[in-house]
Scaffold this motif. Structure first.
Motif, PDB file in Angstrom:
ATOM      1  N   SER A   1      27.374  -3.175  -3.958  1.00 42.69           N
ATOM      2  CA  SER A   1      26.649  -4.434  -3.959  1.00 42.69           C
ATOM      3  C   SER A   1      26.731  -5.074  -2.590  1.00 42.69           C
ATOM      4  CB  SER A   1      27.229  -5.375  -5.008  1.00 42.69           C
ATOM      5  OG  SER A   1      28.539  -5.733  -4.664  1.00 42.69           O
ATOM      6  N   PRO A   2      25.802  -5.963  -2.274  1.00 43.14           N
ATOM      7  CA  PRO A   2      25.872  -6.654  -0.989  1.00 43.14           C
ATOM      8  C   PRO A   2      27.181  -7.399  -0.839  1.00 43.14           C
ATOM      9  CG  PRO A   2      23.751  -7.057  -2.073  1.00 43.14           C
ATOM     10  CD  PRO A   2      24.653  -6.369  -3.066  1.00 43.14           C
ATOM     11  N   ALA A   3      27.690  -7.437   0.369  1.00 46.47           N
ATOM     12  CA  ALA A   3      28.961  -8.120   0.608  1.00 46.47           C
ATOM     13  C   ALA A   3      28.823  -9.597   0.319  1.00 46.47           C
ATOM     14  CB  ALA A   3      29.392  -7.909   2.063  1.00 46.47           C
ATOM     15  N   SER A   4      29.896 -10.202  -0.162  1.00 43.54           N
ATOM     16  CA  SER A   4      29.889 -11.635  -0.419  1.00 43.54           C
ATOM     17  C   SER A   4      29.688 -12.375   0.891  1.00 43.54           C
ATOM     18  CB  SER A   4      31.213 -12.064  -1.049  1.00 43.54           C
ATOM     19  OG  SER A   4      31.430 -11.390  -2.256  1.00 43.54           O
ATOM     20  N   PRO A   5      28.821 -13.397   0.906  1.00 42.26           N
ATOM     21  CA  PRO A   5      28.595 -14.141   2.139  1.00 42.26           C
ATOM     22  C   PRO A   5      29.841 -14.880   2.572  1.00 42.26           C
ATOM     23  CG  PRO A   5      27.631 -15.286   0.263  1.00 42.26           C
ATOM     24  CD  PRO A   5      28.104 -13.954  -0.238  1.00 42.26           C
ATOM     25  N   ALA A   6      29.905 -15.196   3.863  1.00 44.56           N
ATOM     26  CA  ALA A   6      31.049 -15.952   4.371  1.00 44.56           C
ATOM     27  C   ALA A   6      31.158 -17.267   3.616  1.00 44.56           C
ATOM     28  CB  ALA A   6      30.869 -16.196   5.869  1.00 44.56           C
ATOM     29  N   CYS A   7      32.374 -17.692   3.403  1.00 47.56           N
ATOM     30  CA  CYS A   7      32.619 -18.892   2.603  1.00 47.56           C
ATOM     31  C   CYS A   7      32.230 -20.134   3.407  1.00 47.56           C
ATOM     32  CB  CYS A   7      34.095 -18.931   2.245  1.00 47.56           C
ATOM     33  SG  CYS A   7      34.534 -20.114   0.993  1.00 47.56           S
ATOM     34  N   PRO A   8      31.185 -20.880   3.012  1.00 45.50           N
ATOM     35  CA  PRO A   8      30.779 -22.060   3.761  1.00 45.50           C
ATOM     36  C   PRO A   8      31.782 -23.190   3.606  1.00 45.50           C
ATOM     37  CG  PRO A   8      29.480 -21.872   1.767  1.00 45.50           C
ATOM     38  CD  PRO A   8      30.331 -20.635   1.851  1.00 45.50           C
ATOM     39  N   LYS A   9      31.558 -24.272   4.356  1.00 41.13           N
ATOM     40  CA  LYS A   9      32.521 -25.373   4.396  1.00 41.13           C
ATOM     41  C   LYS A   9      32.803 -25.963   3.022  1.00 41.13           C
ATOM     42  CE  LYS A   9      33.562 -29.723   6.736  1.00 41.13           C
ATOM     43  NZ  LYS A   9      33.124 -30.705   7.760  1.00 41.13           N
ATOM     44  N   LEU A  10      31.758 -26.119   2.192  1.00 46.07           N
ATOM     45  CA  LEU A  10      31.967 -26.710   0.874  1.00 46.07           C
ATOM     46  C   LEU A  10      32.846 -25.825  -0.003  1.00 46.07           C
ATOM     47  CD1 LEU A  10      28.448 -28.248   0.099  1.00 46.07           C
ATOM     48  CD2 LEU A  10      30.547 -29.442   0.748  1.00 46.07           C
ATOM     49  N   SER A  11      32.736 -24.523   0.144  1.00 50.30           N
ATOM     50  CA  SER A  11      33.589 -23.616  -0.623  1.00 50.30           C
ATOM     51  C   SER A  11      35.030 -23.684  -0.147  1.00 50.30           C
ATOM     52  CB  SER A  11      33.067 -22.181  -0.526  1.00 50.30           C
ATOM     53  OG  SER A  11      31.797 -22.062  -1.134  1.00 50.30           O
ATOM     54  N   ILE A  12      35.212 -23.850   1.161  1.00 50.37           N
ATOM     55  CA  ILE A  12      36.566 -24.000   1.705  1.00 50.37           C
ATOM     56  C   ILE A  12      37.231 -25.231   1.098  1.00 50.37           C
ATOM     57  CG2 ILE A  12      37.909 -24.432   3.797  1.00 50.37           C
ATOM     58  CD1 ILE A  12      35.662 -22.944   5.340  1.00 50.37           C
ATOM     59  N   LEU A  13      36.482 -26.334   1.076  1.00 49.70           N
ATOM     60  CA  LEU A  13      37.020 -27.565   0.492  1.00 49.70           C
ATOM     61  C   LEU A  13      37.292 -27.403  -0.998  1.00 49.70           C
ATOM     62  CD1 LEU A  13      34.785 -30.234   2.283  1.00 49.70           C
ATOM     63  CD2 LEU A  13      37.184 -29.694   2.746  1.00 49.70           C
ATOM     64  N   PHE A  14      36.413 -26.675  -1.686  1.00 46.22           N
ATOM     65  CA  PHE A  14      36.599 -26.443  -3.112  1.00 46.22           C
ATOM     66  C   PHE A  14      37.918 -25.719  -3.369  1.00 46.22           C
ATOM     67  CE2 PHE A  14      36.155 -23.689  -6.845  1.00 46.22           C
ATOM     68  CZ  PHE A  14      35.780 -24.600  -7.812  1.00 46.22           C
ATOM     69  N   ILE A  15      38.235 -24.729  -2.543  1.00 48.96           N
ATOM     70  CA  ILE A  15      39.469 -23.960  -2.700  1.00 48.96           C
ATOM     71  C   ILE A  15      40.688 -24.828  -2.383  1.00 48.96           C
ATOM     72  CG2 ILE A  15      40.811 -22.026  -1.804  1.00 48.96           C
ATOM     73  CD1 ILE A  15      38.055 -20.672  -1.199  1.00 48.96           C
ATOM     74  N   ARG A  16      40.658 -25.461  -1.217  1.00 51.77           N
ATOM     75  CA  ARG A  16      41.819 -26.254  -0.807  1.00 51.77           C
ATOM     76  C   ARG A  16      42.125 -27.378  -1.797  1.00 51.77           C
ATOM     77  NH1 ARG A  16      40.773 -27.365   5.641  1.00 51.77           N
ATOM     78  NH2 ARG A  16      41.223 -25.254   6.428  1.00 51.77           N
TER      79      ARG A  16
END
Length: 345
Positions: free
Chosen positions: A18-33
């Motif tokens: 499958s296509p590689a997962s796109p780089a994690c954008p800023k909103l996803s970084i904040l979601f994780i943290r």
């Protein structure tokens, strides 16, 4: 690598293709943290297992973390509550061990943005306890953005046990072990010798290969033939498949398969498979978290597929629009199965 089963007319595509997962954008970084801050505010201890060094600003698709047992017992409710707070939705909870849960979260306003929060309480492999949650959480270290990571000695011990369990190459384990400070290596040596009666010897690749083999041997000795937790997990997986059958209709199977695979592989589903029509033998694929596409809606066998494992595209419905609808169906299915507060359309 694509595998095609020509005799049955079923085509299987592994998640590696499958296509590689796109780089994690800023909103996803904040979601994780902020998820880890959310847990701490709820009085629940957790710690990132690895991958914390860059603050999750790289190419991130899933985060491994340990959580105390009280938190793990309600992990789906916790993640679902956090998702609602942040404008995301909990779409899948895949339980690959009795003490592990792979929680797939997707942004409501952008279904191409997904993150998996991969939780464990005790670290187990194939029913064998390798490290309990208290050992993992002991002396955890606070991170600049507010979450916690494992203590240095605990992280190295975890990495060595994981390397053995997952049959990693000795060279990578050797490099990782030798890169740690001498006092950390010494502490981990003592722990491994005490609990598992193994040693890294002179630290060479040959000695590390022997240590990893010895660890796997100790794991096999501890493996139980009757693990009730594992039996319960397997039964639940059979009764409640985590795959999905997508009926495309018409001649657009290839187009739908491409759009859906980009959106949902490899986090929501492990593999994709497609065929002209549904067959009862394909039930095993649904159990194995496969996204199954069929073009014909006329098979009489379709009535045997559970309603929450079946998705039918509307006439003329654009595949990208259907992606949003399937994500919502996955959320409702997940919340119903996990007994959290399912949201309605």
């Amino acid at each position: 690598m694509n595998e095609q089963h020509q005799s049955s007319g079923i085509h299987l595509r592994s998640h590696a293709a499958s296509p590689a997962s796109p780089a994690c954008p800023k909103l996803s970084i904040l979601f994780i943290r902020e998820f880890f801050n959310f847990l701490e505010e709820a009085g629940i201890r957790a710690s990132v297992l690895h991958g914390w060094q860059d603050g999750f600003e790289g190419d991130v698709s899933d985060i491994d973390f340990t959580i105390e047992p009280d938190g793990f017992d309600k992990i789906a409710s916790l993640v679902e509550a956090y998702c609602k707070k942040k404008g995301w939705m909990l779409c899948q909870v895949l339980r690959h061990e009795p003490t592990a849960a792979f929680c797939v979260c997707t942004a409501v306003d952008d279904t191409s943005r997904s993150v998996a929060l991969d939780a464990c309480s005790d670290y187990c492999r194939e029913g064998v306890l390798l490290m309990d949650s208290e050992s993992l959480l002991r002396d955890r270290v606070k991170l600049p953005w507010g979450g916690y990571r494992l203590a240095d000695e605990t992280e190295l011990e975890y990495r060595m046990l994981k390397a053995a369990a997952k049959k990693k190459e000795p060279i990578s384990a050797t490099e990782e072990f030798s890169a740690r400070p001498a006092e950390v290596r010494k502490a981990v040596e003592a722990r491994l010798a005490d609990k598992w009666q193994v040693s890294s010897g002179d630290g060479s690749e040959k000695a590390m290969a022997k240590m990893l083999r010895d660890l796997r041997s100790r794991f096999r000795e501890k493996r139980s033939r009757l693990n009730l937790g594992e039996i319960g997990r397997v039964v639940s997986r059979i009764l409640h498949p985590t795959g999905m059958l997508v009926v495309t209709g018409g001649d657009r199977l290839a187009e739908v398969q491409e759009v859906f695979s980009q959106a949902f592989l490899p986090l929501h589903f492990r593999n994709a498979a497609w065929a002209n029509e549904w067959r009862p033998t394909m039930v095993a694929k649904l159990i194995r978290t496969t996204l199954v596409f069929v073009s014909s809606p006329s098979s009489g066998w379709l009535s045997l597929v559970p309603a929450d494992c079946k998705f039918v595209l509307g006439d003329g419905e654009a595949p990208h629009d259907a992606v949003d609808r399937l994500a919502k169906q996955l959320e409702n299915r997940c919340c119903t199965r996990e007994a959290t507060t399912a949201t309605e359309d």
